[in-house]
Design an enzyme around this catalytic site. Structure first.
Site, PDB file in Angstrom:
ATOM      1  N   VAL A  27      -7.322 -13.091 -24.789  1.00  0.00           N
ATOM      2  CA  VAL A  27      -6.049 -12.441 -24.460  1.00  0.00           C
ATOM      3  C   VAL A  27      -5.188 -13.344 -23.595  1.00  0.00           C
ATOM      4  O   VAL A  27      -3.983 -13.500 -23.828  1.00  0.00           O
ATOM      5  CB  VAL A  27      -6.302 -11.096 -23.754  1.00  0.00           C
ATOM      6  CG1 VAL A  27      -4.994 -10.483 -23.258  1.00  0.00           C
ATOM      7  CG2 VAL A  27      -7.008 -10.129 -24.705  1.00  0.00           C
ATOM      8  N   GLU A  49      -2.659  -5.203 -24.234  1.00  0.00           N
ATOM      9  CA  GLU A  49      -2.470  -5.963 -25.475  1.00  0.00           C
ATOM     10  C   GLU A  49      -3.043  -5.182 -26.650  1.00  0.00           C
ATOM     11  O   GLU A  49      -3.995  -4.418 -26.503  1.00  0.00           O
ATOM     12  CB  GLU A  49      -3.138  -7.338 -25.353  1.00  0.00           C
ATOM     13  CG  GLU A  49      -4.589  -7.320 -24.900  1.00  0.00           C
ATOM     14  CD  GLU A  49      -5.573  -7.044 -26.018  1.00  0.00           C
ATOM     15  OE1 GLU A  49      -5.208  -7.247 -27.189  1.00  0.00           O
ATOM     16  OE2 GLU A  49      -6.694  -6.624 -25.718  1.00  0.00           O
ATOM     17  N   LYS A 102      -4.367   2.060 -24.221  1.00  0.00           N
ATOM     18  CA  LYS A 102      -5.175   1.023 -24.864  1.00  0.00           C
ATOM     19  C   LYS A 102      -6.503   1.591 -25.350  1.00  0.00           C
ATOM     20  O   LYS A 102      -6.932   1.372 -26.489  1.00  0.00           O
ATOM     21  CB  LYS A 102      -5.400  -0.123 -23.877  1.00  0.00           C
ATOM     22  CG  LYS A 102      -6.461  -1.128 -24.292  1.00  0.00           C
ATOM     23  CD  LYS A 102      -6.065  -1.914 -25.522  1.00  0.00           C
ATOM     24  CE  LYS A 102      -7.116  -2.973 -25.822  1.00  0.00           C
ATOM     25  NZ  LYS A 102      -6.753  -3.810 -26.952  1.00  0.00           N
ATOM     26  N   ASN A 130      -7.907   2.221 -29.412  1.00  0.00           N
ATOM     27  CA  ASN A 130      -9.141   1.664 -29.967  1.00  0.00           C
ATOM     28  C   ASN A 130     -10.123   2.736 -30.416  1.00  0.00           C
ATOM     29  O   ASN A 130     -10.779   2.580 -31.440  1.00  0.00           O
ATOM     30  CB  ASN A 130      -9.786   0.720 -28.952  1.00  0.00           C
ATOM     31  CG  ASN A 130      -9.172  -0.662 -28.998  1.00  0.00           C
ATOM     32  OD1 ASN A 130      -8.407  -0.989 -29.902  1.00  0.00           O
ATOM     33  ND2 ASN A 130      -9.483  -1.494 -28.018  1.00  0.00           N
ATOM     34  N   GLY A 164     -17.704  -4.044 -35.001  1.00  0.00           N
ATOM     35  CA  GLY A 164     -18.169  -4.794 -33.841  1.00  0.00           C
ATOM     36  C   GLY A 164     -16.994  -5.412 -33.134  1.00  0.00           C
ATOM     37  O   GLY A 164     -15.888  -4.879 -33.140  1.00  0.00           O
ATOM     38  N   CYS A 210     -13.739  -5.416 -28.612  1.00  0.00           N
ATOM     39  CA  CYS A 210     -12.886  -4.315 -28.166  1.00  0.00           C
ATOM     40  C   CYS A 210     -13.454  -2.936 -28.481  1.00  0.00           C
ATOM     41  O   CYS A 210     -13.760  -2.168 -27.576  1.00  0.00           O
ATOM     42  CB  CYS A 210     -11.495  -4.454 -28.782  1.00  0.00           C
ATOM     43  SG  CYS A 210     -10.569  -5.867 -28.158  1.00  0.00           S
TER      44      CYS A 210
END
Length: 496
Positions: A24, A167, A223, A227, A276, A279
């Site tokens: 990142v 991000e 964030k 995810n 996988g 994150c």
């Protein structure tokens, strides 16, 4: 890359510092420099710093190497090991260090708090701190408090503002995602810092790519929420794929039908042998840990984790089903070691979990990955029976079965005859539904995907129905045919 002009002029050049030259941090630093800002990127690893100063990437990411070398030539991007130099240089300080998983599933914040200590010790005046690391909700407030404590120890009381600017970079597409974001999320209780972040990202924004300002905690949660939502889609598709096998359906055809629904969309609907990377698994664990501390039950998050664990073990189970649980004397070819194509990242890769499991059962494993071989060797260590092949076809030599785990495009381009000529056995287990099953079957291989049905005769489309013989009246259209617009009021409204 031609320069920082994209959607309007760039904001005035600023002095920025980025803490962390990992995935990142490096992408952020290079892209911010490309936008015209003076960036110092700090990292504590001497070997990595030497590589970066020579314009060499420590990992594979398309376009990033070209961008790095260009920004080094312009002088807008520099690398340093000195936190003091970075804090003195940057008016805006980005924290982009790692937050690995601790033993209890929490996000380990040691590196984040170390950067906070460094900022507080070296701040020469007012600073604005922006969190890009993925951190639990409330971390921004902890960072602010930690910096203030270090300032107080020095007898200083400089103005300090903190924001979260998470991000949403996809490995393999990170540069494109930074420079053409779907959205930019920023959260803070300081309106001036939010406006500054809007200005920094202004060349990247448009009506279709908005800047979303919110409070600090909401940005931190955004964030994690993104995810786990993606993880949920993948896990649900995997559940449907296994159901499709039992029902004799084809999950690829089902996926096409689902993806055409605008309420659902086509992304993250591919069934496969588990997700996988750095994150999704980590953030899922961290959010479950945060919920547990609050005493909140998270049955859906728990189910996502359990479902993915099941899918990661699916190919091992299918090998044992076909070849027996004792794999001593068996040779297994594995295609793909990275957690996804276009990267050499093997963190939490389902392929590595599979290789370890097969090795424990006594199998010899011959694996190939176009990019991740060296990283896999480092991660696996001295694993008995494991060896890297020099090519995809070399990995097949005298193997009893082929297992595809990472869907690199070049694997699908190899003809079935080439596979059949090298394999000792005939079993092909496709963990990503990336191969042409009928073509492999025609070459004499036993193909099995995930959620794929045995090929069946295809019902011809309506246009191919045979014409009625001459002299006989044609049949009326079926009663279920869609009515013509003039025959139905609903059709008229839809058409209009």
């Amino acid at each position: 890359m031609d320069g920082p002009m994209m959607n309007g002029s760039s904001s005035a050049p600023r002095h920025l510092a980025v803490f962390g030259a990992g995935y990142v941090g490096l992408v952020s630093a290079a892209c911010l420099a490309w936008l015209g800002h003076e960036v110092v990127c700090v990292d504590s690893q001497p070997r990595r710093l030497r590589q970066l100063r020579r314009g060499r990437l420590p990992f594979h990411e398309p376009l990033l190497g070209e961008l790095l070398q260009e920004q080094l030539r312009t002088g807008r991007l520099r690398f340093s090991s000195s936190a003091r130099a970075a804090v003195n240089h940057g008016d805006v300080l980005f924290i982009a260090v790692g937050t690995p998983t601790a033993a209890d599933g929490a996000a380990e914040l040691g590196q984040v708090m170390q950067v906070a200590d460094d900022i507080g010790r070296h701040m020469p005046g007012p600073r604005q701190v922006v969190m890009k690391s993925t951190v639990p909700v409330g971390t921004g407030e902890r960072v602010r408090q930690r910096i203030r404590e270090r300032l107080a120890q020095r007898g200083a009381c400089w103005a300090l503002a903190v924001a979260s600017n998470p991000e949403f970079l996809r490995e393999g597409l990170a540069v494109q995602d930074f420079l053409r974001p779907e959205r930019v999320v920023a959260g803070s209780d300081d309106a001036r810092l939010l406006e500054l972040l809007r200005e920094l990202h202004a060349p990247l924004l448009s009506a279709q790519r908005p800047f979303l300002a919110m409070d600090l905690r909401s940005a931190e949660l955004c964030k994690y929420a993104a995810n786990v939502m993606l993880a949920a889609r993948l896990s649900l598709m995997n559940e449907l794929a296994l159901l499709a096998e039992g029902l004799g359906a084809d999950i690829e055809q089902v996926r096409e039908g689902l993806g055409r629904d605008p309420r659902i969309g086509p992304l993250f609907l591919r069934a496969g042998c588990g997700f996988g990377g750095s994150c999704l698994p980590k953030d899922l664990r961290a959010l479950r840990h945060s919920a547990a501390i609050l005493g909140h039950a998270t049955p859906m998050l728990d189910a996502i984790a359990a479902s993915n664990e099941r899918m990661v073990g699916l190919l091992e189970a299918r090998v044992c089903e076909a070849l027996g649980e004792d794999l001593r004397g068996r040779c297994i070819a594995v295609w793909g070691l990275a957690f996804k194509p276009q990267t050499d990242d093997v963190r939490e890769s389902p392929a590595l979990a599979l290789v370890r499991a097969l090795s424990l059962r006594g199998a010899q494993v011959q694996a190939y990955d176009p990019m991740a071989g060296a990283a896999a060797l480092e991660a696996l260590g001295e694993l008995p029976g494991f060896q890297l092949a020099g090519s995809a076809l070399e990995a097949l030599q005298q193997a009893d079965a082929l297992l595809l785990v990472t869907d690199w495009p070049q694997f699908a381009a190899l003809p079935g005859e080439a596979l059949r000529a090298r394999l000792r056995g005939a079993l092909v287990l496709d963990g990503r539904n990336a191969l042409d099953g009928p073509q492999l079957a025609a070459a004499g291989l036993q193909y099995r995907g995930i959620g794929r049905a045995v090929a069946k005769a295809v019902v011809p489309p309506v246009e191919a129905w045979p014409q009625a013989p001459a002299g006989r009246p044609t049949q009326e259209a079926p009663a279920c045919a869609w009515p013509r617009r003039s025959d139905h009021a609903v059709s008229a409204r839809l058409a209009g």
